[in-house]
Motif scaffolding. Structure first.
Motif, PDB file in Angstrom:
ATOM      1  N   ARG A   1       0.831  -1.209   0.000  1.00  0.00           N
ATOM      2  CA  ARG A   1       0.000   0.000   0.000  1.00  0.00           C
ATOM      3  C   ARG A   1       0.859   1.250   0.000  1.00  0.00           C
ATOM      4  NH1 ARG A   1      -1.031  -0.486   6.204  1.00  0.00           N
ATOM      5  NH2 ARG A   1      -0.211  -2.589   6.423  1.00  0.00           N
ATOM      6  N   TYR A   2       2.160   1.063  -0.074  1.00  0.00           N
ATOM      7  CA  TYR A   2       3.050   2.204  -0.134  1.00  0.00           C
ATOM      8  C   TYR A   2       3.681   2.292  -1.514  1.00  0.00           C
ATOM      9  CZ  TYR A   2       2.776   2.191   4.956  1.00  0.00           C
ATOM     10  OH  TYR A   2       2.341   2.229   6.247  1.00  0.00           O
ATOM     11  N   LEU A   3       4.207   3.465  -1.787  1.00  0.00           N
ATOM     12  CA  LEU A   3       4.883   3.699  -3.053  1.00  0.00           C
ATOM     13  C   LEU A   3       6.141   2.827  -3.116  1.00  0.00           C
ATOM     14  CD1 LEU A   3       4.652   5.703  -5.416  1.00  0.00           C
ATOM     15  CD2 LEU A   3       6.002   7.291  -4.081  1.00  0.00           C
TER      16      LEU A   3
ATOM     17  N   SER B   1       5.948   6.729   1.099  1.00  0.00           N
ATOM     18  CA  SER B   1       6.924   5.638   1.071  1.00  0.00           C
ATOM     19  C   SER B   1       6.880   4.810   2.328  1.00  0.00           C
ATOM     20  CB  SER B   1       8.331   6.206   0.897  1.00  0.00           C
ATOM     21  OG  SER B   1       8.388   7.048  -0.205  1.00  0.00           O
ATOM     22  N   GLY B   2       6.023   5.220   3.263  1.00  0.00           N
ATOM     23  CA  GLY B   2       5.855   4.402   4.454  1.00  0.00           C
ATOM     24  C   GLY B   2       6.653   4.870   5.646  1.00  0.00           C
ATOM     25  N   PHE B   3       7.199   6.067   5.569  1.00  0.00           N
ATOM     26  CA  PHE B   3       8.038   6.524   6.664  1.00  0.00           C
ATOM     27  C   PHE B   3       7.224   7.028   7.841  1.00  0.00           C
ATOM     28  CE2 PHE B   3      12.543   7.290   4.965  1.00  0.00           C
ATOM     29  CZ  PHE B   3      12.464   6.197   4.140  1.00  0.00           C
TER      30      PHE B   3
ATOM     31  N   GLU C   1       3.810  -6.866   5.817  1.00  0.00           N
ATOM     32  CA  GLU C   1       4.106  -5.448   5.768  1.00  0.00           C
ATOM     33  C   GLU C   1       3.321  -4.672   6.814  1.00  0.00           C
ATOM     34  OE1 GLU C   1       2.773  -2.778   2.711  1.00  0.00           O
ATOM     35  OE2 GLU C   1       4.884  -2.400   2.285  1.00  0.00           O
ATOM     36  N   TYR C   2       3.992  -3.666   7.351  1.00  0.00           N
ATOM     37  CA  TYR C   2       3.324  -2.902   8.426  1.00  0.00           C
ATOM     38  C   TYR C   2       2.638  -1.677   7.873  1.00  0.00           C
ATOM     39  CZ  TYR C   2       6.182  -5.996  11.163  1.00  0.00           C
ATOM     40  OH  TYR C   2       6.760  -7.100  11.696  1.00  0.00           O
TER      41      TYR C   2
END
Lengths: 209, 177, 196
Positions: B11-13, C33-35, C195-196
């Motif tokens: 779900r992230y880039l 980007s998930g940061f 994945e978190y």
């Protein structure tokens, strides 16, 4: 994995190009031609020998004499406190901090005015400030300061003062050592003062924390 | 075939794409403002501003605050980093909103409690606060921006941060895995 | 000709406004980007999520190459761009302390704001910790002062220190970074997690 492969390809190509192509080290001109013409015509970069002599005798720390002739001529004779930056080295990276600063007045001089003025033209066009030219150069300096002409028959107080000042300054400098002989009169009124007091140099961008 | 590129849809880039975008943002910062990105500096600005308002006499005679004023002119909050961080909050929020990730929660490994996570978050923040002052920047300001301008100090700080974290990783593993 | 603000092509107020816009871009990309997830960030140190490495180094290298190309085209004067100063001991000690903060808190200042922006309470507490830490440093400055100012080295660039041109150094760094990326892909396969 696909994006990584694309990335590898693009990065490697770009990195190769940037590694192989020589760096662009030119400093750009900061002033337009019209701006330069205006400044040239105003002539504000010139400082008179009287002004300079006064500052030297008073040991004014805010000036820096810069001799733009070649080292041989510099060694034979130079003004008190002068450093030597030959004209051909004026663009060298080592001299950048000396020529582009905001604390002192740099005063270029040469035998006449030509080379010193050339140095000023170049540095001014690069956007540097606080650089000036000794009017008439060393030739005129010799005439006025080191061997001042006594004034003629019909004299004004101004001329007397100027002559006195120049005699005293000449004594202070002729022997090569700056003794504590102060001129009896201050620099005569009416000598044109060079334009601006040193301007604060534009700060580089600040950053980090 | 069991070797698939991405085991499941993220779900992230994609991180590499994200990295390129981040690099472009950093490039823009350098081109426009002549400096890189940062974060800890904004905290410092707020600290200076609050101390000055609450205890101006103390601030005037304390070295830390005097030195701050030697380096920065103008009000402490009118600072590039403060504006940037305000943007970060907006940008982060926008991104979270688009992706449907807006939610109040304490993110923690199922092995530990929320409270434990919060305690360590606080401790971590304190350490990072002190460290970022000594290091003159954090991962964004020193390390990331440092790479972009090939700064020796930036890279050293970066190696120390990652080195320090790796060295202690084993001791805190229970919090994460 | 950049940097725009330093060359007075844009006014200081425009500069601040653009700082805000740049910040929006920064925050957006980081969160995308998930940061904003402390568990993703900490994954770097346990092998299960190397996103920090990938995004970080790709970002740094992209910007570095970008600046070098801009300089090549005469679009930016690299001499006017800020280079972080080096205070060697202070940097190392500060970095180690930050490392401890990272592994405990799972955030760094920039990412904590991202996390806080989407509602992560642990990120907000981290930010609180940041303030406490900075206040502590400010009020306890006499303790830290000698360390803070030790070993100053002005602002050296690594390329100058190694006597390489910026371009050659950039090439080497790109190769190293790419190597790390492939290694990271391998590491992630070895320590798979959801994945978190």
């Amino acid at each position: 994995m696909k994006p990584l492969h694309y990335l590898t390809l693009i990065l490697m190509i770009l990195a190769l190009i940037i590694a192989l192509v020589p760096q662009n080290t030119t400093r750009p001109y900061k002033l337009t031609a019209l701006q330069m013409l205006t400044e040239i015509r105003a002539g504000t970069q010139f400082v008179s020998p009287d002004e300079v002599a006064d500052k030297i005798v008073k040991k004014d720390p805010s000036i820096q004499m810069i001799d733009v002739r070649n080292p041989r001529e510099f060694d034979m004779f130079s003004l008190p406190g002068a450093i030597n930056i030959p004209l051909q080295d004026i663009l060298s990276e080592t001299n950048f901090d000396l020529l582009n600063q905001g604390t002192k007045m740099n005063i270029f001089y040469s035998n006449g005015s030509t080379e010193a003025n050339e140095a000023w033209l170049l540095t001014r066009q690069l956007g540097y400030q606080n650089n000036y030219v000794l009017q008439g150069g060393l030739n005129y300096w010799m005439e006025t300061i080191l061997n001042p002409m006594p004034p003629g028959n019909v004299i004004s107080n101004d001329e007397i003062a100027r002559y006195d000042f120049r005699k005293a300054a000449s004594m202070a400098m002729g022997g090569g050592n700056i003794s504590a002989i102060a001129p009896s009169a201050a620099a005569p009124a009416g000598t044109p003062k060079p334009g601006v007091v040193p301007v604060q140099k534009k700060k580089k961008a600040s950053g980090g924390c | 075939m069991e070797k698939m590129n991405q085991p499941k849809k993220s779900r992230y880039l994609n991180p590499y794409i994200g990295g390129v975008l981040l690099g472009l943002v950093l490039l823009a910062a350098n081109f426009i403002s002549g400096r890189g990105l940062g974060a800890s500096g904004a905290i410092k600005s707020v600290v200076v501003a609050t101390t000055q308002t609450v205890a101006p006499k103390y601030a005037a005679r304390t070295k830390y605050f005097q030195e701050y004023h030697e380096e920065h002119s103008g009000p402490p909050l009118k600072n590039w980093l403060v504006f940037q961080m305000l943007g970060v909050i907006v940008g982060g929020f926008a991104s979270g909103a688009f992706a449907g990730r807006l939610k109040f929660k304490v993110e923690h490994s199922p092995e530990i409690t929320s409270r434990r996570r919060l305690v360590f978050a606080l401790l971590g923040g304190i350490f990072f606060g002190v460290g970022s002052q000594l290091g003159r920047g954090c991962t964004s300001g020193s390390a990331l921006s440092g790479i972009a301008v090939i700064s020796f100090g930036g890279i050293i700080t970066m190696m120390a941060i990652f080195g320090g974290a790796y060295a202690l990783a084993w001791f805190f593993r229970k919090n994460w895995i | 000709m950049g940097p725009l603000a330093v060359n007075d092509i844009i006014s200081p107020n425009t500069n601040f406004f653009l700082a805000f816009v740049i910040g929006i871009g920064f925050g957006f990309v980081l969160e995308q980007s998930g940061f904003s997830s402390s568990r993703k960030l900490a994954g770097l140190f346990y092998g299960y999520d190397m996103v920090v490495l990938k995004v970080f180094f790709t970002g740094g290298v992209t910007a570095m190459l970008g600046l070098l190309f801009f300089s090549l085209f005469g679009w930016v004067d690299l001499n006017l761009v800020y280079v972080n100063p080096t205070f060697l001991t202070s940097a190392i000690v500060g970095g180690l302390i930050m490392g401890a903060g990272f592994i405990m808190g799972g955030f760094c200042p920039g990412t904590s704001f991202c996390g806080a922006a989407i509602g992560k309470l642990d990120a907000m507490i981290f930010i609180l910790g940041l303030f406490i830490g900075v206040y502590f440093f400010a009020f306890g400055y006499p303790m830290f002062e000698t360390l803070y100012k030790s070993a100053p080295m002005s602002s050296p660039k690594i390329s100058t220190m190694l006597n390489l041109s910026d371009g050659v150094f950039a090439f080497i760094l790109v190769v190293v970074a790419l190597g790390m990326f492939y290694l990271a892909e391998w590491v992630e396969k070895k320590f798979p997690r959801e994945e978190y």
